[in-house]
Each structure stands twice: as structure tokens, then as C-alpha cells.
Enzyme design. Structure first.
Site, short mmCIF file in Angstrom:
data_model
loop_
_atom_site.label_atom_id
_atom_site.label_comp_id
_atom_site.label_asym_id
_atom_site.label_seq_id
_atom_site.Cartn_x
_atom_site.Cartn_y
_atom_site.Cartn_z
N ASP A 50 0.98 -1.13 -0.15
CA ASP A 50 0.05 0.07 -0.01
C ASP A 50 0.98 1.20 -0.06
OD1 ASP A 50 0.88 -0.45 2.57
OD2 ASP A 50 -1.02 0.27 3.58
N ASP A 86 6.84 1.13 2.63
CA ASP A 86 6.53 0.17 1.36
C ASP A 86 7.65 0.52 0.10
OD1 ASP A 86 3.74 -0.86 1.64
OD2 ASP A 86 4.03 0.98 2.57
C1 BDR Z 1 2.42 -0.26 8.91
O1 BDR Z 1 1.46 0.65 8.59
C2 BDR Z 1 1.52 1.44 7.59
O2 BDR Z 1 1.53 2.71 7.89
C3 BDR Z 1 3.11 0.95 7.22
O3 BDR Z 1 3.41 1.07 5.81
C4 BDR Z 1 3.27 -0.38 7.98
O4 BDR Z 1 2.97 -1.26 7.03
C5 BDR Z 1 2.95 -0.12 10.21
O5 BDR Z 1 1.89 -0.10 11.33
#
Ligand code: BDR
Length: 326
Positions: free
Chosen positions: A18, A23
Site C-alpha cells: 500500500d 513500502d
Molecule cells: C504499518 O502501517 C503502515 O503505515 C506502514 O506502511 C506499515 O505497513 C505499520 O503499522
């Protein structure tokens, strides 16, 4: 032929993302790994709405000159829950709200949808593919509902999500990916009986890196490092705030949550300590919806146990981050 001359089979990965800042780091790490073949990237709602995720993923591939990697459109919303995003952390567009007038267009996306693509890529390479999931688990839940035997043909599943000590970063007790689609997380932890490795929120906090390392990392004289410096600027400021510091289990430091999951999938020697325990997700609860539940007493009678990541070789991890921006 000596051992050195035998061509090493590349590790086949699918990333379900996402794209968000961490990521992006995870994708760049996978692309930089010499013995990894990234079969495809499937996109899911999460840190930012799906349309941004698709665009962000293509932006990351472009800066790495790897627009040949197929990108697939996945689920735009959770199975049951209301949509939620993490714009205050990653920026409203998911990549720090830095203008990019030359972003690749969405016409580059594959026609096939993410869920079908996951099933096809795994079935075409039985026993060889590791799936790395750094988003809410909606696409993975849909895939196993469509093809219940899918996990039998997966080599392994690596997840960033959940928590071990009821510490939340999104709700009191909930980590973002498991809160953003708790039903999907429940289905995935229940049905993916392949070897499953989970990089939880507390683990990622405890594996945070010193800011002095981040300065060196981002100061590399490459387009990739300059890109990362720009897109992570908002997040780096945000994590210095008092509110965020309270969320951290460990002291101050740089926590690139998603990157731990992909690093473990890439390197067989990264993970130095883990524990195996059956897990599930709380779907009710006034305060605890989305919290990961660890069944140490084996009351759930689950035969499948996940590997909960505890410690990793941080020197190796730092080197992998450095290489990702070279
Ligand atoms: C996860 O939540 C997202 O904001 C980050 O990309 C990670 O996958 C951390 O809690």
C-alpha cells in the site's frame, strides 16, 4: 562443476503493498537484491487510497528503472471495515506530498487484477514463491477465498502487521495493517498454513536504527537516495513529534516497518530469533479490535503456528538498506 559455478536459483517474490514511504523502501530493497526475482507487485488500499498506491508504486519502479515489473490493481476497500488511511504519517498522497510532474501514468498497470494475479503467479511457480505483505491483508484474504489451496503452493508468507504486547499505533491496541482490515487479517492468519513470518509493530520498534545511520544512508550520491530523502521528509519530521515518540516501544530511532518483512524474505540469515506460536486477530472488543492474539496456552487448538520475528541481524539489515539506494 564446483559449488560456486552452479547457477543459484533466484528467489521469487510477490509484494503486496500500500505504497507508503516504508513500502517504497521495501520495494527498493527487493529490487536491489541480486538473487531476487520480483514477479509482480499487487496493490491494496491502506496508507493512502488505492489510486495513490498505484501511482506511488509506479513512481518507485521508475526511479529504479524497473517499470518492467508488473503492477496490479487490487482491492480499494477492506472486506467489512470502513476505509482508513495513514495520511498524517506518510503524507496525504502516501509519499510525503512531494510534487512529481513526471509520474508514470496508470495505463502502465496490468489488465489482470491483483487477486487473480497472485493466484496465477503462485500456481505457475508451485513451492517457489514467497509472498511479502506490507499492506492491509484484503488482497490475500480474497485470494485464499477464491483458491483455498493457494497456501499449499506458497513457499512462505512474510507479513508486516499485528502486535505482540497490545501496543497500538492506530488504536489503543491495534497496529495499522491489522486494524485497517481486521477481518482480512483474521482470514489470512487462519488460512495461510504455509510457513508464515510476522514482523510486528513492537518488533519493528525494537529494531529501530540510529538517526546517524539514516543521515549516512540518505546522503548517498544517487538518484534513488535523493528520491528517498524527498519522499521521507514529511515522515521523518512527523516521527520526531512527541505524539509519535509515545507510540514507540524503544527509544528514539528510525523504524522502517515494512522493510523488515521483505529483508527477512530476501536473506536466509537475517532473522536471528523468532518464536513459533498460533495467532489470530480480535474482531470484537471495545478497545481491542484488530489486536493480534498469541495463543501461548494452545487453547485455540490451531495446528499452524506462525514465526513471530524477535530479532534480526541489524548490521546486515543496514547494509541491505544502503544497497537499496545505490
Ligand atoms: C504499518 O502501517 C503502515 O503505515 C506502514 O506502511 C506499515 O505497513 C505499520 O503499522
Amino acid at each position: 562443476m564446483s559449488q560456486d559455478q552452479i547457477p543459484r536459483m533466484k528467489k521469487k517474490l510477490i509484494m503486496d503493498v500500500d505504497t507508503g514511504v516504508d513500502d517504497a523502501m521495501a520495494i527498493m530493497m527487493a529490487l536491489a537484491a541480486p538473487d531476487v526475482e520480483l514477479l509482480g507487485i499487487t496493490c491494496c488500499h491502506g496508507n493512502t487510497p488505492l489510486e495513490n498506491v498505484l501511482k506511488n508504486t509506479l513512481r518507485v519502479l521508475k526511479i529504479c528503472n524497473r517499470l518492467d515489473v508488473p503492477v496490479y490493481r487490487g482491492c480499494a476497500e477492506p472486506l467489512v471495515a470502513h476505509k482508513r488511511h495513514a495520511g498524517d504519517f506518510h503524507g496525504k498522497d502516501g509519499l510525503g506530498d512531494v510534487p512529481d510532474p513526471d509520474a508514470p501514468g496508470l495505463q502502465l498497470l496490468q489488465k489482470e487484477k491483483a487477486v487473480e494475479a497472485i493466484i496465477k503467479m503462485v500456481n505457475d511457480n508451485p513451492g517457489e514463491v514467497s509472498l511479502v505483505a506490507t499492506a492491509p491483508l484484503t488482497n490475500l484474504a480474497m485470494a485464499v477465498k477464491l483458491d483455498p489451496s493457494l497456501p499449499e503452493r506458497l513457499k512462505a508468507l512474510y507479513i508486516m502487521g499485528g502486535n505482540t504486547e497490545s501496543r497500538g499505533n492506530t488504536t489503543v491496541c491495534g497496529e495499522f495493517n491489522f486494524v485497517a482490515d481486521s477481518e482480512a487479517a483474521y482470514v489470512v492468519l487462519d488460512r495461510y498454513t504455509c510457513p508464515t513470518y510476522i514482523a510486528t509493530w513492537e518488533f519493528s520498534c525494537r529494531s529501530s536504527l540510529p538517526w546517524s545511520f539514516v543521515d549516512t544512508w540518505l546522503a548517498q550520491d544517487t538518484d534513488k537516495a535523493r528520491f528517498m530523502e524527498r519522499i521521507s521528509c514529511h515522515t521523518r519530521k512527523m516521527v520526531q513529534t512527541e505524539r509519535y515518540q509515545k507510540e514507540l516501544v524503544s527509544g528514539p530511532g528510525f523504524n522502517s516497518c515494512d522493510t523488515y518483512a521483505v529483508a527477512a524474505a530476501i536473506s536466509d540469515t537475517l532473522l536471528t530469533e523468532s518464536e513459533q506460536v498460533a495467532v489470530t486477530v480480535e474482531l470484537g472488543g471495545t478497545y481491542t479490535r484488530g489486536m493480534m492474539v498469541l495463543d501461548y496456552m494452545e487453547l485455540l487448538k490451531k495446528t499452524h503456528k506462525a514465526f513471530i520475528m524477535k530479532t534480526v541481524d541489524l548490521e546486515k539489515f543496514k547494509q541491505m538498506l544502503m544497497d537499496a539506494l545505490k
